[in-house]
Design a protein around this motif. Structure first.
Motif, PDB file in Angstrom:
ATOM      1  N   ILE A 251      -3.354 -47.335 -23.620  1.00 18.59           N
ATOM      2  CA  ILE A 251      -4.347 -46.254 -23.560  1.00 18.59           C
ATOM      3  C   ILE A 251      -5.015 -46.065 -24.920  1.00 18.59           C
ATOM      4  CG2 ILE A 251      -4.630 -43.751 -23.315  1.00 18.59           C
ATOM      5  CD1 ILE A 251      -2.439 -43.850 -21.157  1.00 18.59           C
ATOM      6  N   THR A 252      -4.216 -46.070 -25.982  1.00 21.20           N
ATOM      7  CA  THR A 252      -4.766 -45.921 -27.331  1.00 21.20           C
ATOM      8  C   THR A 252      -5.731 -47.050 -27.656  1.00 21.20           C
ATOM      9  OG1 THR A 252      -2.750 -44.807 -28.101  1.00 21.20           O
ATOM     10  CG2 THR A 252      -4.182 -45.774 -29.788  1.00 21.20           C
ATOM     11  N   ALA A 253      -5.347 -48.289 -27.321  1.00 25.34           N
ATOM     12  CA  ALA A 253      -6.191 -49.445 -27.620  1.00 25.34           C
ATOM     13  C   ALA A 253      -7.499 -49.403 -26.828  1.00 25.34           C
ATOM     14  CB  ALA A 253      -5.435 -50.734 -27.311  1.00 25.34           C
ATOM     15  N   ILE A 254      -7.415 -49.038 -25.549  1.00 26.09           N
ATOM     16  CA  ILE A 254      -8.618 -48.989 -24.700  1.00 26.09           C
ATOM     17  C   ILE A 254      -9.566 -47.897 -25.183  1.00 26.09           C
ATOM     18  CG2 ILE A 254      -9.457 -48.414 -22.383  1.00 26.09           C
ATOM     19  CD1 ILE A 254      -6.972 -49.813 -21.271  1.00 26.09           C
ATOM     20  N   ILE A 277      -1.099 -57.717 -23.797  1.00 26.71           N
ATOM     21  CA  ILE A 277      -0.390 -56.792 -22.905  1.00 26.71           C
ATOM     22  C   ILE A 277      -0.714 -57.064 -21.446  1.00 26.71           C
ATOM     23  CG2 ILE A 277      -0.159 -54.365 -22.222  1.00 26.71           C
ATOM     24  CD1 ILE A 277      -0.554 -53.621 -25.173  1.00 26.71           C
ATOM     25  N   VAL A 278      -1.987 -57.260 -21.133  1.00 21.77           N
ATOM     26  CA  VAL A 278      -2.339 -57.494 -19.723  1.00 21.77           C
ATOM     27  C   VAL A 278      -1.796 -58.833 -19.227  1.00 21.77           C
ATOM     28  CG1 VAL A 278      -4.400 -56.034 -19.843  1.00 21.77           C
ATOM     29  CG2 VAL A 278      -4.623 -58.491 -20.244  1.00 21.77           C
ATOM     30  N   SER A 279      -1.589 -59.772 -20.135  1.00 17.87           N
ATOM     31  CA  SER A 279      -1.082 -61.086 -19.727  1.00 17.87           C
ATOM     32  C   SER A 279       0.380 -61.035 -19.271  1.00 17.87           C
ATOM     33  CB  SER A 279      -1.232 -62.099 -20.870  1.00 17.87           C
ATOM     34  OG  SER A 279      -0.333 -61.818 -21.925  1.00 17.87           O
ATOM     35  N   ILE A 280       1.118 -59.982 -19.666  1.00 20.31           N
ATOM     36  CA  ILE A 280       2.515 -59.858 -19.229  1.00 20.31           C
ATOM     37  C   ILE A 280       2.673 -58.724 -18.211  1.00 20.31           C
ATOM     38  CG2 ILE A 280       3.419 -60.782 -21.409  1.00 20.31           C
ATOM     39  CD1 ILE A 280       4.220 -57.846 -22.115  1.00 20.31           C
ATOM     40  N   SER A 281       1.556 -58.262 -17.640  1.00 16.21           N
ATOM     41  CA  SER A 281       1.593 -57.086 -16.762  1.00 16.21           C
ATOM     42  C   SER A 281       1.041 -57.394 -15.379  1.00 16.21           C
ATOM     43  CB  SER A 281       0.781 -55.936 -17.382  1.00 16.21           C
ATOM     44  OG  SER A 281       1.226 -55.618 -18.685  1.00 16.21           O
ATOM     45  N   GLN A 282       1.520 -56.635 -14.406  1.00 16.53           N
ATOM     46  CA  GLN A 282       0.912 -56.584 -13.085  1.00 16.53           C
ATOM     47  C   GLN A 282      -0.090 -55.430 -13.078  1.00 16.53           C
ATOM     48  OE1 GLN A 282       1.675 -58.874 -10.654  1.00 16.53           O
ATOM     49  NE2 GLN A 282       2.988 -59.824 -12.212  1.00 16.53           N
ATOM     50  N   TRP A 283      -1.067 -55.504 -12.190  1.00 18.76           N
ATOM     51  CA  TRP A 283      -2.075 -54.449 -12.143  1.00 18.76           C
ATOM     52  C   TRP A 283      -1.439 -53.084 -11.860  1.00 18.76           C
ATOM     53  CZ3 TRP A 283      -6.153 -52.754 -14.053  1.00 18.76           C
ATOM     54  CH2 TRP A 283      -6.969 -51.797 -13.434  1.00 18.76           C
ATOM     55  N   SER A 284      -0.422 -53.062 -11.007  1.00 20.69           N
ATOM     56  CA  SER A 284       0.248 -51.803 -10.695  1.00 20.69           C
ATOM     57  C   SER A 284       0.933 -51.202 -11.923  1.00 20.69           C
ATOM     58  CB  SER A 284       1.281 -52.019  -9.581  1.00 20.69           C
ATOM     59  OG  SER A 284       2.242 -52.992  -9.968  1.00 20.69           O
ATOM     60  N   ASP A 285       1.287 -52.053 -12.912  1.00 24.66           N
ATOM     61  CA  ASP A 285       1.940 -51.579 -14.134  1.00 24.66           C
ATOM     62  C   ASP A 285       0.982 -50.811 -15.038  1.00 24.66           C
ATOM     63  OD1 ASP A 285       4.321 -52.895 -13.405  1.00 24.66           O
ATOM     64  OD2 ASP A 285       3.698 -54.743 -14.415  1.00 24.66           O
ATOM     65  N   ILE A 286      -0.292 -51.197 -15.013  1.00 24.35           N
ATOM     66  CA  ILE A 286      -1.224 -50.666 -16.013  1.00 24.35           C
ATOM     67  C   ILE A 286      -2.439 -49.958 -15.422  1.00 24.35           C
ATOM     68  CG2 ILE A 286      -0.566 -52.449 -17.682  1.00 24.35           C
ATOM     69  CD1 ILE A 286      -3.233 -53.853 -17.049  1.00 24.35           C
ATOM     70  N   GLU A 287      -2.559 -49.904 -14.108  1.00 23.11           N
ATOM     71  CA  GLU A 287      -3.763 -49.334 -13.489  1.00 23.11           C
ATOM     72  C   GLU A 287      -4.034 -47.918 -13.984  1.00 23.11           C
ATOM     73  OE1 GLU A 287      -5.755 -48.481  -9.071  1.00 23.11           O
ATOM     74  OE2 GLU A 287      -3.679 -49.212  -9.230  1.00 23.11           O
ATOM     75  N   SER A 288      -3.008 -47.069 -13.990  1.00 23.17           N
ATOM     76  CA  SER A 288      -3.236 -45.679 -14.399  1.00 23.17           C
ATOM     77  C   SER A 288      -3.580 -45.583 -15.882  1.00 23.17           C
ATOM     78  CB  SER A 288      -1.995 -44.827 -14.095  1.00 23.17           C
ATOM     79  OG  SER A 288      -0.860 -45.300 -14.801  1.00 23.17           O
ATOM     80  N   SER A 289      -2.997 -46.463 -16.690  1.00 24.02           N
ATOM     81  CA  SER A 289      -3.291 -46.448 -18.127  1.00 24.02           C
ATOM     82  C   SER A 289      -4.721 -46.897 -18.398  1.00 24.02           C
ATOM     83  CB  SER A 289      -2.314 -47.359 -18.880  1.00 24.02           C
ATOM     84  OG  SER A 289      -0.991 -46.905 -18.738  1.00 24.02           O
ATOM     85  N   VAL A 290      -5.155 -47.958 -17.726  1.00 27.37           N
ATOM     86  CA  VAL A 290      -6.523 -48.448 -17.905  1.00 27.37           C
ATOM     87  C   VAL A 290      -7.517 -47.377 -17.466  1.00 27.37           C
ATOM     88  CG1 VAL A 290      -8.210 -50.184 -17.207  1.00 27.37           C
ATOM     89  CG2 VAL A 290      -5.843 -50.860 -17.643  1.00 27.37           C
ATOM     90  N   SER A 291      -7.244 -46.768 -16.320  1.00 24.68           N
ATOM     91  CA  SER A 291      -8.124 -45.711 -15.823  1.00 24.68           C
ATOM     92  C   SER A 291      -8.162 -44.539 -16.792  1.00 24.68           C
ATOM     93  CB  SER A 291      -7.636 -45.242 -14.449  1.00 24.68           C
ATOM     94  OG  SER A 291      -8.439 -44.194 -13.964  1.00 24.68           O
ATOM     95  N   GLY A 292      -6.996 -44.160 -17.325  1.00 20.61           N
ATOM     96  CA  GLY A 292      -6.938 -43.048 -18.259  1.00 20.61           C
ATOM     97  C   GLY A 292      -7.678 -43.340 -19.553  1.00 20.61           C
TER      98      GLY A 292
END
Length: 361
Positions: A251-254, A277-292
């Motif tokens: 979230i900080t980086a985005i 970070i996204v390369s070791i993640s599933q979309w469900s892992d980071i969807e809320s963070s990216v949106s936030g």
């Protein structure tokens, strides 16, 4: 040159080196006394730190382990004095030594079935040094002047970067007695979202470099050399680290990049960190963070641009490799926020061109 040294250049160099080692052996008692009595003074700590760092190159083989133990013994003595004094300026040169020590000897420190008695001795020494360094940094942070204490953040992150690169399993399990496994790495990762927003550029860059090294190591880490109980405890540490990476840090980086807040100097490093970070993640892992991160109040490019950005992050997690244009997309969003007329940019030509360019890519 060869003509200057004669025919036996290597022999002459070895002779000079042996003479230097002999001199150091004779000097250690005096150096230890100086470290014990005066290392709280910045000028003494700087000299001792430089000496320790330079003498690391003299250790060339397992037969010279006593020399390495003398070097690290002086480092322990000096670090303890500085930790007690709570003086960040005296700690910095000793952390510089630690960074080099961990980089040179990290591969010997990493747990392995092939470790011999020499490596185990170095491993114990490294653990003691790292924990004393960690305590020293904590003692500086507890001092009244938090701005001065920030001086130690960059060299400590540099030291942690060396550990993450050379001995990640060692780092993942590092903790003080009676503390949870992974105390040092967990504390450092949880501190990173704050240091990433520091006004000091070297602190920002060193914390990002540490995180990138850590993510890179996690992506290829093997725990096969560990027993089941140890493996389970390390897996738990990794899961906690990934949670922080995929939430607060992402979230900080985005927010810093996509909303144009970060200085230009950290734009590319932050883009690289997000890519990792996204390369070791599933979309469900980071969807809320990216949106936030994208829906923060500072994002001024409009809803369609937000949608494009969200889709880009999602594609990254669903592809085998992060698309080559990911960094360019981040850079373009940052650039558009640098205009003096941000209030009117959402419907402008630059944003419309951005949406068309990346909507189908």
């Amino acid at each position: 040159s060869q003509s200057y040294y004669g025919e036996n250049k290597e022999g002459v160099i070895a002779c000079h080196r042996n003479a230097l080692v002999t001199l150091l052996h004779k000097s250690w008692p005096c150096l230890k006394h100086i470290g014990e009595k005066y290392c709280s003074y910045e000028v003494i700590a700087t000299s001792i730190g430089r000496l320790l760092k330079d003498t690391l190159s003299l250790y060339g083989s397992e037969e010279e382990l006593p020399l390495l133990l003398e070097i690290t013994g002086l480092a322990k003595t000096s670090l303890r004095v500085v930790a007690k004094a709570k003086d960040p300026s005296s700690l910095v040169p000793l952390l510089s030594f630690m960074q080099k020590f961990m980089y040179i000897h990290g591969s010997k420190i990493e747990p392995s079935p092939r470790n011999n008695a020499i490596n185990e001795t170095i491993q114990v020494t490294a653990k003691n040094l790292m924990l004393i360094s960690y305590e020293a940094v904590r003692s500086c942070k507890s001092s009244q002047d938090s701005n001065v204490a920030q001086n130690v953040a960059s060299p400590m992150f540099d030291t942690l970067s060396s550990c993450a690169k050379k001995c990640p399993i060692f780092l993942l399990g590092l903790s003080r007695d009676s503390q949870p496994v992974g105390e040092v790495i967990s504390s450092s990762v949880e501190t990173a979202p704050v240091t990433m927003k520091s006004n000091e550029m070297d602190i920002v860059l060193s914390s990002i470099t540490f995180l990138k090294e850590l993510v890179s190591s996690l992506a290829s880490l093997s725990l096969e050399a560990l027993g089941e109980d140890r493996k389970d405890s390390i897996v738990s540490v990794i899961e906690n680290i990934k949670r922080v990476l995929q939430t607060d840090i992402l979230i900080t980086a985005i927010t810093s990049t996509c909303a144009g807040i970060s200085p230009r100097e950290v734009l590319d490093p932050l883009s690289g960190l997000m890519r990792a970070i996204v390369s070791i993640s599933q979309w469900s892992d980071i969807e809320s963070s990216v949106s936030g991160g994208i829906n923060c109040g500072q994002f001024q490019l409009g809803d369609e641009a937000k949608s494009v950005a969200l889709q880009a992050f999602q594609k990254c997690t669903e592809s085998e490799h992060v698309p080559a244009n990911f960094r360019k997309l981040i850079s373009d969003m940052w650039e558009m926020h640098q205009t003096d007329d941000v209030g009117n940019i959402a419907g402008g030509e630059a944003v419309l061109d951005f949406i068309q360019r990346y909507k189908s890519s």
